[in-house]
Design a protein around this motif. Structure first.
Motif, PDB file in Angstrom:
ATOM      1  N   GLU A  64     -52.289  40.547 -84.009  1.00  0.00           N
ATOM      2  CA  GLU A  64     -50.985  40.793 -83.363  1.00  0.00           C
ATOM      3  C   GLU A  64     -51.152  41.345 -81.951  1.00  0.00           C
ATOM      4  OE1 GLU A  64     -51.833  41.980 -86.446  1.00  0.00           O
ATOM      5  OE2 GLU A  64     -50.774  40.313 -87.416  1.00  0.00           O
ATOM      6  N   GLN A  65     -52.333  41.880 -81.646  1.00  0.00           N
ATOM      7  CA  GLN A  65     -52.557  42.433 -80.289  1.00  0.00           C
ATOM      8  C   GLN A  65     -53.089  41.383 -79.314  1.00  0.00           C
ATOM      9  OE1 GLN A  65     -54.774  45.842 -82.426  1.00  0.00           O
ATOM     10  NE2 GLN A  65     -54.706  46.449 -80.281  1.00  0.00           N
ATOM     11  N   VAL A  66     -53.367  40.186 -79.839  1.00  0.00           N
ATOM     12  CA  VAL A  66     -53.993  39.158 -78.989  1.00  0.00           C
ATOM     13  C   VAL A  66     -52.920  38.244 -78.404  1.00  0.00           C
ATOM     14  CG1 VAL A  66     -55.661  37.246 -78.962  1.00  0.00           C
ATOM     15  CG2 VAL A  66     -56.052  39.218 -80.458  1.00  0.00           C
ATOM     16  N   VAL A  67     -52.992  38.011 -77.100  1.00  0.00           N
ATOM     17  CA  VAL A  67     -52.097  37.051 -76.438  1.00  0.00           C
ATOM     18  C   VAL A  67     -52.973  36.022 -75.722  1.00  0.00           C
ATOM     19  CG1 VAL A  67     -50.416  36.759 -74.566  1.00  0.00           C
ATOM     20  CG2 VAL A  67     -50.180  38.672 -76.142  1.00  0.00           C
ATOM     21  N   ILE A  68     -52.717  34.747 -76.018  1.00  0.00           N
ATOM     22  CA  ILE A  68     -53.520  33.685 -75.399  1.00  0.00           C
ATOM     23  C   ILE A  68     -52.989  33.405 -73.989  1.00  0.00           C
ATOM     24  CG2 ILE A  68     -54.291  31.269 -75.641  1.00  0.00           C
ATOM     25  CD1 ILE A  68     -55.299  33.154 -77.901  1.00  0.00           C
ATOM     26  N   THR A  69     -53.912  33.236 -73.058  1.00  0.00           N
ATOM     27  CA  THR A  69     -53.539  32.987 -71.657  1.00  0.00           C
ATOM     28  C   THR A  69     -54.345  31.790 -71.137  1.00  0.00           C
ATOM     29  OG1 THR A  69     -55.307  34.382 -70.793  1.00  0.00           O
ATOM     30  CG2 THR A  69     -53.222  35.485 -71.309  1.00  0.00           C
ATOM     31  N   THR A  70     -54.219  31.557 -69.838  1.00  0.00           N
ATOM     32  CA  THR A  70     -54.996  30.436 -69.267  1.00  0.00           C
ATOM     33  C   THR A  70     -56.290  30.905 -68.616  1.00  0.00           C
ATOM     34  OG1 THR A  70     -53.811  30.587 -67.181  1.00  0.00           O
ATOM     35  CG2 THR A  70     -52.914  29.060 -68.812  1.00  0.00           C
ATOM     36  N   GLY A  71     -56.659  32.158 -68.796  1.00  0.00           N
ATOM     37  CA  GLY A  71     -57.942  32.600 -68.240  1.00  0.00           C
ATOM     38  C   GLY A  71     -57.795  33.915 -67.499  1.00  0.00           C
ATOM     39  N   MET A  72     -58.873  34.305 -66.852  1.00  0.00           N
ATOM     40  CA  MET A  72     -58.934  35.640 -66.263  1.00  0.00           C
ATOM     41  C   MET A  72     -57.908  35.847 -65.152  1.00  0.00           C
ATOM     42  SD  MET A  72     -60.297  38.408 -66.820  1.00  0.00           S
ATOM     43  CE  MET A  72     -59.903  39.904 -65.946  1.00  0.00           C
ATOM     44  N   LYS A  73     -57.696  34.810 -64.361  1.00  0.00           N
ATOM     45  CA  LYS A  73     -56.757  35.017 -63.252  1.00  0.00           C
ATOM     46  C   LYS A  73     -55.365  35.277 -63.800  1.00  0.00           C
ATOM     47  CE  LYS A  73     -59.761  32.327 -60.399  1.00  0.00           C
ATOM     48  NZ  LYS A  73     -60.425  31.567 -61.497  1.00  0.00           N
ATOM     49  N   GLN A  74     -54.972  34.565 -64.836  1.00  0.00           N
ATOM     50  CA  GLN A  74     -53.659  34.847 -65.432  1.00  0.00           C
ATOM     51  C   GLN A  74     -53.658  36.205 -66.125  1.00  0.00           C
ATOM     52  OE1 GLN A  74     -51.788  32.577 -68.802  1.00  0.00           O
ATOM     53  NE2 GLN A  74     -50.234  32.219 -67.241  1.00  0.00           N
ATOM     54  N   ASN A  75     -54.799  36.610 -66.696  1.00  0.00           N
ATOM     55  CA  ASN A  75     -54.867  37.942 -67.301  1.00  0.00           C
ATOM     56  C   ASN A  75     -54.545  39.016 -66.268  1.00  0.00           C
ATOM     57  OD1 ASN A  75     -55.726  36.810 -69.720  1.00  0.00           O
ATOM     58  ND2 ASN A  75     -57.895  37.171 -69.340  1.00  0.00           N
ATOM     59  N   GLY A  80     -50.888  42.898 -63.826  1.00  0.00           N
ATOM     60  CA  GLY A  80     -50.363  43.443 -62.572  1.00  0.00           C
ATOM     61  C   GLY A  80     -48.844  43.377 -62.540  1.00  0.00           C
ATOM     62  N   ARG A  81     -48.285  42.242 -62.931  1.00  0.00           N
ATOM     63  CA  ARG A  81     -46.834  42.076 -62.889  1.00  0.00           C
ATOM     64  C   ARG A  81     -46.101  43.003 -63.865  1.00  0.00           C
ATOM     65  NH1 ARG A  81     -45.459  37.581 -60.008  1.00  0.00           N
ATOM     66  NH2 ARG A  81     -47.315  36.329 -59.768  1.00  0.00           N
ATOM     67  N   LEU A  82     -46.691  43.155 -65.061  1.00  0.00           N
ATOM     68  CA  LEU A  82     -45.947  43.878 -66.099  1.00  0.00           C
ATOM     69  C   LEU A  82     -46.159  45.384 -66.063  1.00  0.00           C
ATOM     70  CD1 LEU A  82     -46.349  41.327 -68.964  1.00  0.00           C
ATOM     71  CD2 LEU A  82     -44.256  42.006 -67.831  1.00  0.00           C
ATOM     72  N   LEU A  83     -47.323  45.814 -65.631  1.00  0.00           N
ATOM     73  CA  LEU A  83     -47.596  47.255 -65.731  1.00  0.00           C
ATOM     74  C   LEU A  83     -47.450  47.991 -64.406  1.00  0.00           C
ATOM     75  CD1 LEU A  83     -50.603  47.287 -68.205  1.00  0.00           C
ATOM     76  CD2 LEU A  83     -48.165  47.481 -68.691  1.00  0.00           C
ATOM     77  N   LEU A  84     -47.357  47.249 -63.298  1.00  0.00           N
ATOM     78  CA  LEU A  84     -47.259  47.917 -62.010  1.00  0.00           C
ATOM     79  C   LEU A  84     -45.929  47.581 -61.341  1.00  0.00           C
ATOM     80  CD1 LEU A  84     -50.831  47.519 -60.485  1.00  0.00           C
ATOM     81  CD2 LEU A  84     -50.016  49.180 -62.103  1.00  0.00           C
ATOM     82  N   ASP A  85     -45.412  48.557 -60.587  1.00  0.00           N
ATOM     83  CA  ASP A  85     -44.196  48.332 -59.802  1.00  0.00           C
ATOM     84  C   ASP A  85     -44.582  48.174 -58.344  1.00  0.00           C
ATOM     85  OD1 ASP A  85     -42.422  48.591 -61.935  1.00  0.00           O
ATOM     86  OD2 ASP A  85     -42.639  50.788 -61.856  1.00  0.00           O
ATOM     87  N   VAL A  86     -43.628  47.637 -57.583  1.00  0.00           N
ATOM     88  CA  VAL A  86     -43.863  47.529 -56.137  1.00  0.00           C
ATOM     89  C   VAL A  86     -44.192  48.926 -55.617  1.00  0.00           C
ATOM     90  CG1 VAL A  86     -42.797  46.955 -53.916  1.00  0.00           C
ATOM     91  CG2 VAL A  86     -42.294  45.582 -55.962  1.00  0.00           C
ATOM     92  N   VAL A 102     -55.106  40.508 -57.315  1.00  0.00           N
ATOM     93  CA  VAL A 102     -54.183  41.648 -57.225  1.00  0.00           C
ATOM     94  C   VAL A 102     -53.461  41.606 -55.881  1.00  0.00           C
ATOM     95  CG1 VAL A 102     -53.981  44.145 -57.439  1.00  0.00           C
ATOM     96  CG2 VAL A 102     -55.807  42.970 -58.611  1.00  0.00           C
ATOM     97  N   ASP A 103     -54.202  41.300 -54.833  1.00  0.00           N
ATOM     98  CA  ASP A 103     -53.629  41.179 -53.493  1.00  0.00           C
ATOM     99  C   ASP A 103     -52.459  40.199 -53.499  1.00  0.00           C
ATOM    100  OD1 ASP A 103     -54.249  42.547 -51.269  1.00  0.00           O
ATOM    101  OD2 ASP A 103     -55.635  41.079 -50.422  1.00  0.00           O
ATOM    102  N   SER A 104     -52.604  39.108 -54.260  1.00  0.00           N
ATOM    103  CA  SER A 104     -51.574  38.069 -54.252  1.00  0.00           C
ATOM    104  C   SER A 104     -50.282  38.551 -54.919  1.00  0.00           C
ATOM    105  CB  SER A 104     -52.086  36.812 -54.967  1.00  0.00           C
ATOM    106  OG  SER A 104     -52.082  37.020 -56.361  1.00  0.00           O
ATOM    107  N   LEU A 105     -50.337  39.686 -55.644  1.00  0.00           N
ATOM    108  CA  LEU A 105     -49.126  40.196 -56.310  1.00  0.00           C
ATOM    109  C   LEU A 105     -48.330  41.124 -55.397  1.00  0.00           C
ATOM    110  CD1 LEU A 105     -50.735  41.191 -59.722  1.00  0.00           C
ATOM    111  CD2 LEU A 105     -49.181  39.292 -59.311  1.00  0.00           C
ATOM    112  N   GLY A 106     -48.866  41.415 -54.236  1.00  0.00           N
ATOM    113  CA  GLY A 106     -48.163  42.321 -53.334  1.00  0.00           C
ATOM    114  C   GLY A 106     -48.284  43.776 -53.759  1.00  0.00           C
ATOM    115  N   ILE A 107     -49.259  44.059 -54.618  1.00  0.00           N
ATOM    116  CA  ILE A 107     -49.485  45.442 -55.062  1.00  0.00           C
ATOM    117  C   ILE A 107     -50.600  46.026 -54.191  1.00  0.00           C
ATOM    118  CG2 ILE A 107     -50.461  46.750 -56.991  1.00  0.00           C
ATOM    119  CD1 ILE A 107     -49.102  44.547 -58.750  1.00  0.00           C
TER     120      ILE A 107
END
Ligand SMILES: Cc1ncc(COP(=O)(O)O)c(C=O)c1O
Length: 365
Positions: A64-75, A80-86, A102-107
């Protein structure tokens, strides 16, 4: 030839086994494969991964703790998107691989130093006392190859508790450790409270598969699953059941064991070739893990040739190589080559180093 080092060997992948599993599953697929949209990924794959990670990396995790993604960059992107704010800041290793994501997220990215014990979290904390996240490669620092010491691991966990921050553990190249006993993942040491474990099949299988995963602390799973649904309903189902069978029927473990021996021999061959032919040009960075070896340039060469030029000569000599400076925010901080072990065999690596030495010596005279 591609210059990117760190690709696994496509020649040794068990395509016959993969093809057989694919055929078995997709010739006459059960209906749930076609209609069930589980945004966290195909449950049998999450189960197989949780079992595999508990045994091989000593993770504390449930499917239940595992979420499948498309790889490290999506990880990295999702975390970054969900746990950090601007306005929040994240610590990334410098030299490293993830700061550009991380740079690409504007954080805000705080680039923290690494040494032979891995990321220096106390120095990072001094640089950014307010940082909310640290992204680390404890098994095999990318690109320098160090394994994070136990002392630093404990300091990392204490930092996360003290600062109420998150650690994103990129368990990069952990499959390929060539000597000494395996070092367990940071997530297991922490019990999965503050550490988000991130994996990819890009190194163990091949990177165009675009399959990776996160193992999340239970309290943040829901947010990630909702985000995963919003992005594209669910990860593509085509490879997931095949991967689940590949792991649970033992092929994945067998492939890793075989490749560990193959890469170990290449690791030794590359180091021997550098020591025999190119010791006046390069100093290999001490490392016992991974699909790449970092070669730092001798000071006398560093003043005469850019490492971009060195990488061009290396590629011309038949190696997969890229400039070490490409991994640094401050491009002058490192000078040398990252050489891949995945695509050339021992004799190709040995003759590649000999040709590279001739090319460099020729250009300098
Ligand atoms: C440190 C590190 N982690 C993970 C990856 C794999 O990334 P992905 O899963 O997006 O292919 C790479 C790729 O080179 C890397 O350098």
């Amino acid at each position: 030839m591609q210059e990117t080092p760190g690709h696994p060997d496509p020649r040794t992948f068990p395509f016959e086994v993969w093809g057989r599993l694919q055929q078995r599953i997709w010739r006459n697929p059960p209906e749930d494969l076609l209609w069930c949209h589980d945004p966290s990924g195909y449950l049998p794959l999450r189960r197989a991964l949780a079992d595999h990670l508990r045994v091989t990396r000593l993770l504390q995790c449930e499917p239940e703790q595992v979420v499948i993604t498309t790889g490290m960059k999506q990880n990295v992107d999702l975390v970054g998107r969900l746990l950090l704010d601007v306005g929040d800041r994240a610590i990334a290793e410098d030299p490293g691989f993830t700061w550009f994501v991380v740079d690409s997220l504007g954080i805000g990215v705080v680039r923290a130093p690494v040494d032979e014990e891995g990321l220096d979290i106390l120095e990072a904390e001094r640089l950014a006392p307010d940082a909310k996240l640290a992204i680390v490669t404890p098994s095999h620092q990318c690109p320098l190859g160090s394994t994070m010491s136990l002392q630093r691991r404990i300091e990392m966990l204490r930092w996360a508790e003290r600062r109420n921050a998150w650690i994103l553990e990129d368990d990069y190249d952990s499959e390929f450790k060539y000597s000494g006993s395996p070092v367990a993942a940071l997530q297991g040491l922490d019990g999965g409270h503050r550490v988000i474990y991130a994996g990819t099949f890009s190194k163990a299988l091949f990177s165009t598969l675009r399959l990776g995963f996160l193992v999340l602390p239970p309290g943040i799973v829901d947010a990630f699953v909702r985000a995963r649904r919003g992005i594209d309903t669910c990860p593509s189902i085509l490879a997931q059941p095949v991967m689940a069978a590949f792991i649970s029927e033992g092929h994945f473990g067998a492939h890793i064991r075989t490749m560990r021996q193959v890469y170990r021999r290449r690791h030794q061959a590359l180091l021997a070739a550098v020591s025999a032919n190119a010791a006046h040009l390069f100093m290999p960075v001490d490392s016992v893990t991974g699909l790449t070896i970092a070669l730092q340039t001798a000071p006398s060469l560093a003043t005469k040739m850019s490492d971009r030029r060195l990488a061009q000569l290396a590629v011309g000599a038949g190696l997969h190589a890229s400039p070490l400076s490409g991994y640094c925010y401050d491009k002058a901080a490192l000078h040398g080559l990252m050489v891949g072990l995945g695509t050339e065999n021992e004799s190709e690596l040995t003759s590649g180093v000999a040709k590279l030495t001739l090319a460099i010596d020729g250009e300098l005279t």
